[in-house]
Design an enzyme around this catalytic site. Structure first.
Site, PDB file in Angstrom:
ATOM      1  CB  CYS A 113      39.530 -43.157 -68.807  1.00 44.49           C
ATOM      2  SG  CYS A 113      38.675 -41.856 -67.917  1.00 44.49           S
ATOM      3  CG  HIS A 156      42.378 -43.645 -63.470  1.00 47.27           C
ATOM      4  ND1 HIS A 156      42.851 -43.996 -64.710  1.00 47.27           N
ATOM      5  CD2 HIS A 156      41.145 -43.113 -63.680  1.00 47.27           C
ATOM      6  CE1 HIS A 156      41.946 -43.687 -65.635  1.00 47.27           C
ATOM      7  NE2 HIS A 156      40.892 -43.143 -65.026  1.00 47.27           N
ATOM      8  CD  GLU A 157      38.364 -43.256 -60.814  1.00 43.84           C
ATOM      9  OE1 GLU A 157      37.638 -42.261 -61.021  1.00 43.84           O
ATOM     10  OE2 GLU A 157      38.616 -44.092 -61.702  1.00 43.84           O
ATOM     11  CG  HIS A 160      39.120 -38.640 -63.415  1.00 39.42           C
ATOM     12  ND1 HIS A 160      39.080 -38.168 -64.707  1.00 39.42           N
ATOM     13  CD2 HIS A 160      39.124 -39.995 -63.516  1.00 39.42           C
ATOM     14  CE1 HIS A 160      39.058 -39.187 -65.550  1.00 39.42           C
ATOM     15  NE2 HIS A 160      39.091 -40.307 -64.856  1.00 39.42           N
TER      16      HIS A 160
END
Length: 186
Positions: A113, A156-157, A160
């Site tokens: 990351c 993953h995004e 966030h």
């Protein structure tokens, strides 16, 4: 232009906050942010520009990573063949995973990351396949099915946008624990 100094690091409260939905039409500030995040990814994947500007290569960058708590992320998953079109390239706004496979997936090398400056070993268990609904910069609703690496990048995004970092998914007792049905992606 976004540079590494603009990307906040773990420990910053924005990375652990629930980001707010983006309103349409996009404000000038949101349009600029979306374009700047995609530009970072494009530049970071160009070896000459990455070296010139000191950029770490990335395939995704979420607004919270540049200290903007909004549900927006740029994703640029390149093709294995440099001359081909990217596997997936878009700015995903207010994204929602509307369905997913039961079968889990993880990258054999683990995940990294831009907001985490250390290596954290272990399988980051995610869904191998997802159906993603999001809005593009024009405010058009999109629905796309993704599998393997592009699906993992988008998850993953999206994490966030909900205050989750990749290592939250790693088994603390046994980082490389894997069920028999885990799809390992290299």
């Amino acid at each position: 232009m976004i540079k590494m100094r603009d990307i906040i690091r773990e420990g910053n409260h924005t990375l652990r906050a629930e980001a707010k939905q983006v309103k349409f039409p996009l404000s000038e500030a949101d349009q600029k942010l979306a374009n700047d995040m995609m530009e970072y990814l494009e530049n970071s994947q160009d070896p000459e520009l990455a070296k010139k500007y000191g950029l770490r290569a990335g395939v995704g960058l979420a607004a919270p990573q540049v200290d903007v708590s909004e549900q927006m992320a740029a994703v640029l998953v390149p093709s294995e063949n440099e001359d081909d079109e990217p596997v997936f390239k878009d700015v995903i706004i207010n994204p929602v995973i509307i369905s997913h496979s039961v079968q889990p997936g993880a990258l054999t090398e683990g995940e990294g990351c831009l907001s985490v400056d250390r290596d954290i070993a272990g399988y980051v268990i995610r869904h191998d396949r997802i159906t993603l609904r999001y809005y593009n910069m024009a405010g058009e609703e999109k629905k796309i099915r993704l599998k393997n690496y592009p699906a993992i990048v988008c998850q993953h995004e999206i994490d966030h946008l909900h205050g989750i970092l990749f290592y939250d998914h790693i088994n603390g007792d046994n980082p490389f624990a894997a069920d028999d049905d885990l799809v390992l992606i290299s």
